[in-house]
Design an enzyme around this catalytic site. Structure first.
Site, mmCIF file in Angstrom:
data_model
loop_
_atom_site.group_PDB
_atom_site.id
_atom_site.type_symbol
_atom_site.label_atom_id
_atom_site.label_comp_id
_atom_site.label_asym_id
_atom_site.label_seq_id
_atom_site.Cartn_x
_atom_site.Cartn_y
_atom_site.Cartn_z
ATOM 1 N N ASP A 175 0.477 -1.201 0.186
ATOM 2 C CA ASP A 175 -0.346 0.468 0.026
ATOM 3 C C ASP A 175 0.917 1.469 -0.020
ATOM 4 O O ASP A 175 2.375 0.536 -0.598
ATOM 5 C CB ASP A 175 -0.929 0.260 1.529
ATOM 6 C CG ASP A 175 -2.391 0.342 1.353
ATOM 7 O OD1 ASP A 175 -2.438 0.924 0.577
ATOM 8 O OD2 ASP A 175 -3.318 -0.109 0.776
ATOM 9 N N HIS A 181 -3.390 6.137 2.887
ATOM 10 C CA HIS A 181 -5.035 5.329 2.465
ATOM 11 C C HIS A 181 -4.203 4.154 3.051
ATOM 12 O O HIS A 181 -5.350 2.873 3.408
ATOM 13 C CB HIS A 181 -4.476 5.317 0.708
ATOM 14 C CG HIS A 181 -5.224 3.927 -0.275
ATOM 15 N ND1 HIS A 181 -4.549 2.468 -0.230
ATOM 16 C CD2 HIS A 181 -6.081 4.067 -0.327
ATOM 17 C CE1 HIS A 181 -5.911 1.977 -0.600
ATOM 18 N NE2 HIS A 181 -6.844 2.355 -0.943
ATOM 19 N N SER A 192 -10.646 -1.029 -2.655
ATOM 20 C CA SER A 192 -9.423 -0.554 -1.609
ATOM 21 C C SER A 192 -10.345 -1.563 -0.258
ATOM 22 O O SER A 192 -9.550 -1.426 0.993
ATOM 23 C CB SER A 192 -8.493 0.381 -1.949
ATOM 24 O OG SER A 192 -7.759 0.223 -2.249
#
Length: 781
Positions: free
Chosen positions: A150, A223, A574
């Site tokens: 990630d 994220h 995601s």
């Protein structure tokens, strides 16, 4: 003038027929892909051979050799910068080209909604014995190691507190890599490893801009922190988003699991506007990260990254890395992609990974509005700003534009610089969302309304977008409405000489029905690479998920947004992907000897097709969803650890599958049989048959993981227009671990099909023993 020979980055991977013997220069083709014994013997010689070739005027002569990311743990290769002609000359078995901008990054009511916590599952009461059962059985995922590819991690988040954790598991071989604003002390007994990879990224884009990123495992974007806390974050009380919305206890699926971050995604910067325009995750960096993760000892990999175009598995870094992970029984969960609802948009298509779509939960954060004619409409918003509870003038953006703005299809979209302050000041502006608009695009519409003096904004969906209403943290009072309500509002404005509206304060509501529904953005089947393999595999919560973030990142990511929150909402596959990774960690804790295929089977065959009304799950457009939307259905934690039967598959089974689709270059050292098996015969928990001609007979084998002396009976719901028969239709098991095989016969029936989904019809077959329900979807064209 001849075309310049441009050098680019290639992944060079060698394999050999004898995987236990190191290669020599004389043996040439002896590089191996999998064997740890092999990699210990040949990693340095492989690199050395190329240097020798370079010095001796061999095929590497004049190559722009850049031994960038190395894959020396399991994959056994590296990336090098070569011209295409030079790449062809190397006697490596596998050379794959790296493409820039091909991969990108595709949470806490969700666990309670699914029944992992609390006493209800999808809105229905569950038996006391089932309440929190998986958490208790799995000891909350204690000591299972979840690795994530990630954008990095923010280790100071309360979600990663290691209070009460014991020593790091002895199986862990990883490191805590130091870098900018990150040192070894930032790892602890919760976040036990962190690495970063950017050699591939910097080859294509140059050195990273330190104003927009940390040159370390630290998360600038937020994220990676979000996905990490979703999969395995600690329980954190009194967590809420900006504005205090959705306050409650935040938790990951496996709160006692250990976490390891492999940072592979980096921001793309507009050099003129000095702003982040997206992200890229370069294949060479991802393959190096997966190689390290396998060697480090992760049990589960969560990869919330997808590609915009589908390529053969032999050229797909995630597919290659995941195949190596599977050999070590590492479960790999991947995002299905955010390019829906168009057909054939699903990403991460390898059958050895779990491909996860996104759906909603039963929490709604809405801001209703009232029109001057008394009509009340429910909208969605996360704006912390409120208007006085009174009516304000309401205008359509297309009616208050500047004279220079062209009168075309985008005229009502509140694009930057389009609105006239004279006509907009003091009014609520109704803006059209447009198609394929990102969160930033939507936020900037509100920025434009505020610039022009508007006091509020209503964002309306175009008909192509449907009824999915985004909740965005706008800079002014705002709410978003679906396509039908957008038409109602526009008709009201056009029919009134004095249109007014009132935007009410935001309210957080639970037990919203129906839920789940599929997210409009969730990528869908059919599988564009191998139509005879059903994808996605499953769906999980991926809309408006609240989870931890970079505590110095704004909720919009815009440079001029100086609002900060420790927990933020994000939507996307995601967010769905780490939900499944967290559940896989729990199942792995309960069944540590199960293969990754068995765990994937358990999650898929126990999935549900029903929403909290007890009716079929629907799409964002209100239509009944199908396996191209959700695969086997919505993941169901209360059943996942006790599936009754599993469809297991070995590494060799996947190699035979690759033979059947004529993509042997993933592992060229494997000798395919003269007559490869049918692609349909991979022992997968779902069945897809494209362009059926005549009759197809498929074999499946199930392993009993339920009770002794059990009997399973088959039931079939055939796809419309097709005949399906299972033989035998009863399976008898004396022992746990016993295997039984059966065949599935599929042929067209005399009944005419009413299928309207790209020529496909959908059905299922199910095995039941009175306790377990083992369901598999069917898609046939």
């Amino acid at each position: 003038m001849p075309m310049k020979k441009v050098a680019t980055m290639f992944n060079l991977i060698k394999l050999g027929k004898n995987l236990d013997k190191p290669a020599t220069k004389a043996s040439g083709k002896g590089w191996c892909l999998i064997s740890r014994k092999c990699h210990e013997g040949i990693n340095r010689p492989m690199k050395g051979l190329l240097i020798t070739d370079l010095q001796a005027g061999g095929p590497a002569t004049n190559a722009h050799i850049n031994f960038s990311p190395q894959y020396d743990q399991n994959v056994n290769g590296f990336a090098a910068v070569l011209t295409p002609e030079e790449a062809k000359l190397f006697e490596v078995v596998q050379v794959t080209r790296n493409q820039p901008n091909a991969w990108s990054l595709h949470t806490t009511r969700s666990w309670e909604f699914m029944g992992l916590e609390g006493g209800r599952e999808f809105g229905r009461s569950i038996d006391n014995k089932m309440r929190g059962n998986l958490h208790r059985e799995a000891n909350y995922g204690k000591d299972i190691i979840v690795g994530l590819l990630d954008s990095g991690i923010w280790p100071e988040s309360r979600s990663f507190n290691d209070e009460g954790f014991g020593p790091v598991p002895q199986s862990w071989k990883g490191i805590c890599q130091a870098g900018e604003s990150f040192n070894s002390s930032h790892c602890n007994r919760k976040v036990i490893g962190a690495r970063y990879y950017l050699k591939g990224f910097e080859y294509f884009y140059g050195q990273i801009n330190n104003s927009f990123e940390y040159r370390s495992p630290r998360d600038f974007d937020g994220h990676g922190t979000h996905t990490s806390s979703t999969a395995g974050g600690r329980k954190v009380e009194n967590a809420s988003a900006l504005g205090g919305f959705a306050s409650g206890t935040a938790s990951g699926g496996a709160p006692l699991a250990r976490l390891a971050m492999y940072k592979v995604c980096w921001p793309l910067i507009d050099p003129i506007q000095k702003r982040i325009t997206g992200d890229d995750c370069v294949e060479a960096d991802m393959l190096a990260a997966m190689d390290d993760a396998i060697g480090d000892g992760v049990d589960v990999l969560s990869i919330s990254i997808g590609s915009y175009s589908q390529i053969n598995f032999s050229s797909n870094g995630i597919a290659i890395g995941a195949l190596h992970a599977i050999k070590k029984n590492i479960v790999v969960s991947c995002a299905a992609g955010n390019d829906g609802p168009g057909a054939g948009t699903v990403s991460n298509l390898a059958p050895w990974v779990i491909t996860v779509g996104a759906s909603s939960i039963d929490r709604d954060i809405y801001s209703s509005l009232v029109l001057g004619n008394g009509i009340k409409i429910e909208g969605h918003s996360r704006s912390p700003h409120e208007l006085k509870k009174e009516m304000y003038p309401l205008v359509y953006a297309g009616d208050v534009i500047e004279p220079h703005v062209p009168n075309n299809s985008s005229v009502g979209q509140c694009l930057p610089g389009s609105l006239s302050p004279t006509k907009t000041n003091g009014k609520i502006v109704f803006c059209m969302r447009g198609v394929n608009q990102s969160r930033i695009d939507r936020i900037e519409k509100g920025v434009e309304v505020k610039r022009a003096g508007g006091v509020g904004m209503i964002l309306g969906n175009n008909p192509e977008v449907g009824e999915g209403k985004p909740s965005d943290p706008h800079f002014l009072p705002a709410t978003a409405v679906g396509a039908k309500d957008a038409a109602t509002i526009l008709n009201y404005i056009k029919s009134s000489n004095n249109s007014v509206a009132q935007i009410n304060p935001i309210v957080t509501t639970l037990d919203i029905k129906p839920a789940p529904t599929m997210a409009a953005f969730s990528s869908t089947g059919p599988n564009s690479l191998v139509a005879d393999t059903l994808k996605p595999d499953i769906t999980a919560p991926g809309m408006e998920i609240l989870a931890a973030s970079n505590e110095k990142a704004s909720p919009t990511g815009l440079g001029y947004d100086h609002r900060y929150a420790k927990y933020i909402f994000m939507s996307g596959t995601s967010m769905a992907c780490p939900h499944v990774a967290g559940l896989a960690a729990l199942v792995k804790a309960v069944h540590p000897t199960w293969s990754s295929a068995a765990i994937r089977s358990a999650l898929m065959t126990t999935a549900t097709l029903k929403n909290n009304l007890g009716k079929p799950i629907t799409t964002a457009f209100g239509e009944v969803a199908n396996p191209f939307n959700f695969g086997s259905g919505h993941v169901r934690p209360t059943k996942a650890s006790d599936p009754g039967l599993v469809y297991d598959a070995s590494f060799t089974d996947y190699l035979l599958y690759l033979c059947s689709i004529r993509d042997q270059n993933v592992v060229p050292s494997f000798s395919c049989p003269n007559v490869p098996p049918s692609v349909h015969d991979l022992n997968h928990p779902s069945l897809a048959i494209s362009n059926l001609k005549g009759t197809v007979i498929v074999k499946r084998t199930v392993t009993n993981v339920g009770g002794e002396k059990s009997v399973y009976r088959a039931t079939v719901k055939p796809p419309d227009g097709f005949y399906v028969k299972l033989s035998p239709n009863m399976l008898y098991f004396n022992d746990v671990g016993e295997k039984q095989s059966f065949t599935i016969t599929v042929k067209a029936s005399l009944k005419e099909s009413n299928s309207t989904i790209g020529g496909y019809s959908f059905g299922s077959y199910t095995w039941k023993d009175g306790i377990h329900v083992v369901r598999s979807p069917i898609a046939v064209s």
